[in-house]
Design a protein around this motif. Structure first.
Motif, PDB file in Angstrom:
ATOM      1  N   GLY A  27       0.721  -1.226  -0.061  1.00  0.00           N
ATOM      2  CA  GLY A  27       0.063   0.179   0.169  1.00  0.00           C
ATOM      3  C   GLY A  27       0.803   1.231   0.009  1.00  0.00           C
ATOM      4  O   GLY A  27       2.033   1.136  -0.582  1.00  0.00           O
ATOM      5  N   PHE A  28       0.388   2.365   0.545  1.00  0.00           N
ATOM      6  CA  PHE A  28       1.118   3.556   0.472  1.00  0.00           C
ATOM      7  C   PHE A  28       2.282   3.637   1.298  1.00  0.00           C
ATOM      8  O   PHE A  28       3.411   4.103   1.085  1.00  0.00           O
ATOM      9  CB  PHE A  28       0.151   4.592   0.931  1.00  0.00           C
ATOM     10  N   VAL A  29       2.423   2.735   2.422  1.00  0.00           N
ATOM     11  CA  VAL A  29       3.384   2.597   3.044  1.00  0.00           C
ATOM     12  C   VAL A  29       4.564   1.562   2.706  1.00  0.00           C
ATOM     13  O   VAL A  29       5.675   1.721   2.361  1.00  0.00           O
ATOM     14  CB  VAL A  29       2.997   2.127   4.547  1.00  0.00           C
ATOM     15  N   GLY A  30       3.957   0.333   2.335  1.00  0.00           N
ATOM     16  CA  GLY A  30       4.465  -0.798   1.993  1.00  0.00           C
ATOM     17  C   GLY A  30       5.464  -0.463   0.359  1.00  0.00           C
ATOM     18  O   GLY A  30       6.715  -0.820   0.336  1.00  0.00           O
ATOM     19  N   ALA A  31       4.816   0.023  -0.361  1.00  0.00           N
ATOM     20  CA  ALA A  31       5.447   0.291  -1.757  1.00  0.00           C
ATOM     21  C   ALA A  31       6.533   1.283  -1.534  1.00  0.00           C
ATOM     22  O   ALA A  31       7.526   1.110  -2.258  1.00  0.00           O
ATOM     23  CB  ALA A  31       4.252   0.810  -2.652  1.00  0.00           C
ATOM     24  N   ALA A  32       6.178   2.396  -0.605  1.00  0.00           N
ATOM     25  CA  ALA A  32       7.356   3.501  -0.583  1.00  0.00           C
ATOM     26  C   ALA A  32       8.485   2.840   0.292  1.00  0.00           C
ATOM     27  O   ALA A  32       9.677   3.097   0.061  1.00  0.00           O
ATOM     28  CB  ALA A  32       6.608   4.466   0.278  1.00  0.00           C
ATOM     29  N   MET A  33       8.360   1.588   1.269  1.00  0.00           N
ATOM     30  CA  MET A  33       9.311   1.301   2.090  1.00  0.00           C
ATOM     31  C   MET A  33      10.138   0.298   1.012  1.00  0.00           C
ATOM     32  O   MET A  33      11.178   0.098   1.331  1.00  0.00           O
ATOM     33  CB  MET A  33       8.562   0.413   3.151  1.00  0.00           C
ATOM     34  N   ARG A  48      22.284  -3.060  -1.261  1.00  0.00           N
ATOM     35  CA  ARG A  48      22.676  -3.753   0.062  1.00  0.00           C
ATOM     36  C   ARG A  48      21.603  -4.779  -0.022  1.00  0.00           C
ATOM     37  O   ARG A  48      22.199  -6.019   0.666  1.00  0.00           O
ATOM     38  CB  ARG A  48      22.296  -2.801   1.258  1.00  0.00           C
ATOM     39  N   PHE A  49      20.380  -4.754  -0.449  1.00  0.00           N
ATOM     40  CA  PHE A  49      19.530  -6.041  -0.296  1.00  0.00           C
ATOM     41  C   PHE A  49      18.900  -6.212  -1.699  1.00  0.00           C
ATOM     42  O   PHE A  49      18.786  -5.507  -2.542  1.00  0.00           O
ATOM     43  CB  PHE A  49      18.421  -5.525   0.661  1.00  0.00           C
ATOM     44  N   ASN A  50      18.428  -7.669  -1.509  1.00  0.00           N
ATOM     45  CA  ASN A  50      17.310  -7.961  -2.758  1.00  0.00           C
ATOM     46  C   ASN A  50      16.049  -7.890  -2.084  1.00  0.00           C
ATOM     47  O   ASN A  50      15.615  -8.352  -0.999  1.00  0.00           O
ATOM     48  CB  ASN A  50      17.460  -9.219  -3.256  1.00  0.00           C
ATOM     49  N   VAL A  51      15.198  -6.978  -2.526  1.00  0.00           N
ATOM     50  CA  VAL A  51      13.929  -6.994  -2.225  1.00  0.00           C
ATOM     51  C   VAL A  51      12.546  -7.423  -3.070  1.00  0.00           C
ATOM     52  O   VAL A  51      12.637  -7.326  -4.261  1.00  0.00           O
ATOM     53  CB  VAL A  51      13.321  -5.260  -2.054  1.00  0.00           C
ATOM     54  N   VAL A  52      11.720  -8.052  -2.173  1.00  0.00           N
ATOM     55  CA  VAL A  52      10.622  -8.626  -2.700  1.00  0.00           C
ATOM     56  C   VAL A  52       9.345  -7.990  -2.010  1.00  0.00           C
ATOM     57  O   VAL A  52       9.181  -8.149  -0.784  1.00  0.00           O
ATOM     58  CB  VAL A  52      10.442 -10.227  -2.475  1.00  0.00           C
ATOM     59  N   GLY A  53       8.593  -7.479  -3.116  1.00  0.00           N
ATOM     60  CA  GLY A  53       7.098  -7.002  -2.459  1.00  0.00           C
ATOM     61  C   GLY A  53       6.067  -8.055  -2.400  1.00  0.00           C
ATOM     62  O   GLY A  53       5.989  -8.680  -3.534  1.00  0.00           O
ATOM     63  N   VAL A  54       5.393  -8.100  -1.464  1.00  0.00           N
ATOM     64  CA  VAL A  54       4.645  -9.599  -1.678  1.00  0.00           C
ATOM     65  C   VAL A  54       3.229  -8.863  -1.309  1.00  0.00           C
ATOM     66  O   VAL A  54       2.925  -8.301  -0.210  1.00  0.00           O
ATOM     67  CB  VAL A  54       5.051 -10.490  -0.567  1.00  0.00           C
ATOM     68  N   GLU A  55       2.175  -9.348  -2.186  1.00  0.00           N
ATOM     69  CA  GLU A  55       0.924  -8.841  -1.896  1.00  0.00           C
ATOM     70  C   GLU A  55      -0.226  -9.821  -1.773  1.00  0.00           C
ATOM     71  O   GLU A  55       0.010 -10.983  -1.983  1.00  0.00           O
ATOM     72  CB  GLU A  55       0.592  -7.858  -3.351  1.00  0.00           C
ATOM     73  N   LEU A  56      -1.431  -9.801  -1.458  1.00  0.00           N
ATOM     74  CA  LEU A  56      -2.321 -10.702  -1.729  1.00  0.00           C
ATOM     75  C   LEU A  56      -2.944 -10.947  -3.056  1.00  0.00           C
ATOM     76  O   LEU A  56      -2.469 -10.050  -4.007  1.00  0.00           O
ATOM     77  CB  LEU A  56      -3.668  -9.965  -1.049  1.00  0.00           C
ATOM     78  N   ASN A  57      -3.105 -12.192  -3.229  1.00  0.00           N
ATOM     79  CA  ASN A  57      -3.694 -12.531  -4.714  1.00  0.00           C
ATOM     80  C   ASN A  57      -5.119 -12.014  -4.888  1.00  0.00           C
ATOM     81  O   ASN A  57      -5.870 -12.978  -4.865  1.00  0.00           O
ATOM     82  CB  ASN A  57      -3.451 -13.904  -4.761  1.00  0.00           C
ATOM     83  N   THR A  58      -5.315 -10.701  -4.622  1.00  0.00           N
ATOM     84  CA  THR A  58      -6.698 -10.232  -4.955  1.00  0.00           C
ATOM     85  C   THR A  58      -6.400  -9.212  -6.366  1.00  0.00           C
ATOM     86  O   THR A  58      -5.346  -8.880  -6.499  1.00  0.00           O
ATOM     87  CB  THR A  58      -7.098  -9.211  -3.714  1.00  0.00           C
ATOM     88  N   PRO A  59      -7.407  -8.714  -6.736  1.00  0.00           N
ATOM     89  CA  PRO A  59      -7.272  -7.722  -8.319  1.00  0.00           C
ATOM     90  C   PRO A  59      -6.527  -6.634  -7.867  1.00  0.00           C
ATOM     91  O   PRO A  59      -5.485  -6.195  -8.343  1.00  0.00           O
ATOM     92  CB  PRO A  59      -8.826  -7.580  -8.220  1.00  0.00           C
ATOM     93  N   THR A  60      -6.641  -6.187  -6.414  1.00  0.00           N
ATOM     94  CA  THR A  60      -5.947  -4.818  -6.057  1.00  0.00           C
ATOM     95  C   THR A  60      -4.623  -5.416  -5.796  1.00  0.00           C
ATOM     96  O   THR A  60      -3.493  -4.662  -6.202  1.00  0.00           O
ATOM     97  CB  THR A  60      -6.519  -4.144  -4.757  1.00  0.00           C
ATOM     98  N   ASP A  66       2.118  -6.242  -9.602  1.00  0.00           N
ATOM     99  CA  ASP A  66       2.480  -6.185 -11.054  1.00  0.00           C
ATOM    100  C   ASP A  66       3.266  -4.676 -11.367  1.00  0.00           C
ATOM    101  O   ASP A  66       4.124  -4.635 -12.245  1.00  0.00           O
ATOM    102  CB  ASP A  66       1.456  -6.406 -12.101  1.00  0.00           C
ATOM    103  N   ARG A  67       2.472  -3.528 -10.815  1.00  0.00           N
ATOM    104  CA  ARG A  67       3.210  -2.433 -11.265  1.00  0.00           C
ATOM    105  C   ARG A  67       4.714  -2.228 -10.826  1.00  0.00           C
ATOM    106  O   ARG A  67       5.472  -1.738 -11.265  1.00  0.00           O
ATOM    107  CB  ARG A  67       2.219  -1.336 -10.712  1.00  0.00           C
ATOM    108  N   LEU A  68       4.566  -2.418  -9.259  1.00  0.00           N
ATOM    109  CA  LEU A  68       5.961  -2.443  -8.932  1.00  0.00           C
ATOM    110  C   LEU A  68       6.996  -3.434  -9.176  1.00  0.00           C
ATOM    111  O   LEU A  68       8.188  -3.006  -9.611  1.00  0.00           O
ATOM    112  CB  LEU A  68       5.838  -2.784  -7.230  1.00  0.00           C
ATOM    113  N   ASP A  69       6.536  -4.593  -9.627  1.00  0.00           N
ATOM    114  CA  ASP A  69       7.471  -5.499 -10.461  1.00  0.00           C
ATOM    115  C   ASP A  69       7.886  -4.933 -11.819  1.00  0.00           C
ATOM    116  O   ASP A  69       9.205  -5.181 -12.384  1.00  0.00           O
ATOM    117  CB  ASP A  69       6.926  -6.950 -10.793  1.00  0.00           C
TER     118      ASP A  69
END
Ligand SMILES: NC(=O)c1ccc[n+]([C@@H]2O[C@H](COP(=O)([O-])OP(=O)(O)OC[C@H]3O[C@@H](n4cnc5c(N)ncnc54)[C@H](O)[C@@H]3O)[C@@H](O)[C@H]2O)c1
Length: 478
Positions: A27-33, A48-60, A66-69
């Motif tokens: 969301g607004f926090v996680g994506a910025a983090m 320094r890091f490999n970063v993976v954003g993990v979201e729920l498998n919902t439409p949102t 997908d956008r972040l990836d």
């Protein structure tokens, strides 16, 4: 290399091996983090890091992942540092996003940025909806490897880490035949501020943290030292996760109460021909009072509209301290929620009624330079104005779809002919720089400044051109 989809994830996605940080919730926090962590550099200047954003498998969730990836921030963002960090990490190959929880398996650190709502129970007492948060924590207990750190950034009722997250992790670890304390747990809340300083509000800002154990606190500090500019903004360790959770809730409750406190003074100023902004500027000269808030259109967004309820919820749900009362928080929530209606009352009085009147609302985001409309005062204003018979035309330079109202918002300013009032509700730069006189042409609607958008010179110039200009927090004609 296997083809990547957001449906499945394995670490072979990263060409270079580094510590993996998963951000749970984009969301607004996680994506910025995710942007901030992926921008952290090692001593050699490399990521320094490999970063993976993990979201729920919902439409949102899928859209955000997908956008972040694909190397894009999932929201409109006025801070170029965020887009730059994400583009750079995308090119460097150290930022991915997925809906596959398998991504957690190789993570050294999981940052929890999921939402947690609060409402009122059957007896009218604040009650946090803890299930989604607990499910998120249980997934981490099922997937993370022993020794990993869970750092909770979600704003939670005090007591949540100790009484919900730690037992949930222990339970899941026991099911896997692992020691109940095999995963470290810490809390460090976000002070992120969407808007022009979005990135710096994470990286160049003070942080509070605490560990469920000493080892967890040390691991959390080590991680934060790698991401946050702690040389200039030293970390502050608190004695328990409950203390850290309390700090977040108290600091936002303080702000909500401070805003609500000014409301009665705004009414006083309007009734007694005082310019409250002038008064507040004078008071702010005194360093002890520099933080005094000012009148406005209302309070919105995801934090100040719920966080003052969390202490009551936590004390009852997790801390067994009984039904403690928080009368200031309760009053502040009620006053802040009514603020847009109080603005509308004044506009109605100035127009001599609202039925059949045409009102142009400029600004529907909850604050300047963002596209976030969640729990915004504009929604309350719109629904109440419509109920009273007004027709509304809305505009916001940052919002194209107003999801709460299911409404498309045109990018261009509306045609002002026939408007009875123009309400400036958000001090977006675009409105502060707008040549109102040129846009309004021969129309002479009431110009109502609900959030100190117009300076004194502009107000005087508009009056000289025949406009009635009034403001929240100022007596008539000021
Ligand atoms: N928005 C702000 O400015 C701000 C500032 C400071 C702190 N906070 C706090 O940070 C937290 C997150 O706020 P937000 O505005 O980003 O919320 P949000 O609703 O925009 O984002 C939360 C995301 O978490 C995802 N999610 C939920 N459960 C999940 C799970 N099990 N796995 C993966 N993803 C999951 C949701 O799909 C959603 O996209 C809240 O506690 C909020 O109070 C917000």
């Amino acid at each position: 290399m296997k083809e990547f989809t957001t449906k499945s994830f394995s670490d072979t996605q990263f060409a270079v091996e580094r510590d993996v940080v998963c951000i749970q919730g984009l969301g607004f926090v996680g994506a910025a983090m995710a942007a901030a962590v992926s921008a952290a550099c090692a001593a050699d200047g490399q990521p320094r890091f490999n970063v993976v954003g993990v979201e729920l498998n919902t439409p949102t969730g899928r859209v955000r992942a997908d956008r972040l990836d694909a190397g894009h921030f999932p929201f409109a963002c006025p801070d170029p540092k965020i887009s730059h960090a994400i583009e750079t990490a995308h090119i460097a190959g150290n930022l991915r996003a997925t809906t596959d929880v398998a991504a957690f398996r190789n993570a050294k650190i999981a940052v929890v940025d999921v939402h947690l709502d609060v409402g009122l129970d059957a007896s009218g007492r604040p009650s946090a909806s803890i299930n989604g948060f607990e499910r998120a924590i249980r997934i981490l207990g099922q997937e993370l490897s022993p020794g990993a750190l869970v750092m909770v950034e979600t704003t939670v009722p005090p007591g949540t880490c100790a009484h919900v997250a730690a037992p949930a992790l222990a339970d899941e670890l026991r099911r896997r035949g692992l020691p109940a304390d095999a995963i470290l747990l810490a809390h460090s809340y976000e002070r992120v501020m969407p808007g022009p300083n979005y990135f710096d509000s994470i990286v160049n800002f003070w942080r509070v943290y605490a560990g469920h154990t000493l080892e967890a606190a040390d691991a959390c500090a080590q991680f934060l030292n790698a991401v946050v500019n702690t040389k200039q903004y030293p970390l502050r360790r608190l004695g328990s996760t409950t203390a850290s959770e309390t700090a977040k809730v108290l600091e936002n409750s303080y702000r909500a109460v401070n805003i609500a406190f000014i409301e009665e003074w705004a009414r006083f100023a309007e009734a007694t021909d005082v310019d409250l902004f002038e008064v507040i500027d004078a008071i702010r000269d005194r360093p002890t009072h520099a933080n005094i808030r000012q009148p406005g259109f209302g309070v919105g967004g995801y934090c100040l509209t719920k966080d003052p309820l969390f202490a009551a919820a936590g004390s009852q749900q997790f801390l067994n301290s009984g039904a403690l009362d928080f009368p200031f928080c309760e009053a502040a929530m009620a006053i802040n929620r009514r603020m847009p209606v109080v603005n509308l009352d004044r506009i109605e009085a100035l127009l001599g009624g609202l039925a059949g009147k045409s009102v142009i609302l400029l600004g529907i985001a909850y604050r300047s330079e963002v596209d976030d409309t969640r729990y915004g005062p504009a929604e309350i204003f719109y629904r109440e104005a419509e109920r009273r018979g007004a027709r509304l035309l809305c505009h916001d330079p940052h919002v194209r779809h107003w999801s709460e109202l299911g409404m498309q918002i045109p990018a261009e300013l509306p045609d002002p002919s026939g408007a009875d009032a123009v309400v400036l509700a958000v001090p977006h730069r675009a409105y502060r720089q707008l040549d109102l006189q040129a846009w309004l042409g021969s129309s002479r609607p009431l110009v109502y400044d609900a959030d100190s958008v117009l300076d004194a010179t502009t107000r005087a110039r508009l009056r000289a051109a025949g406009f009635a200009v009034e403001s929240t927090g100022r007596g008539m004609g000021l």
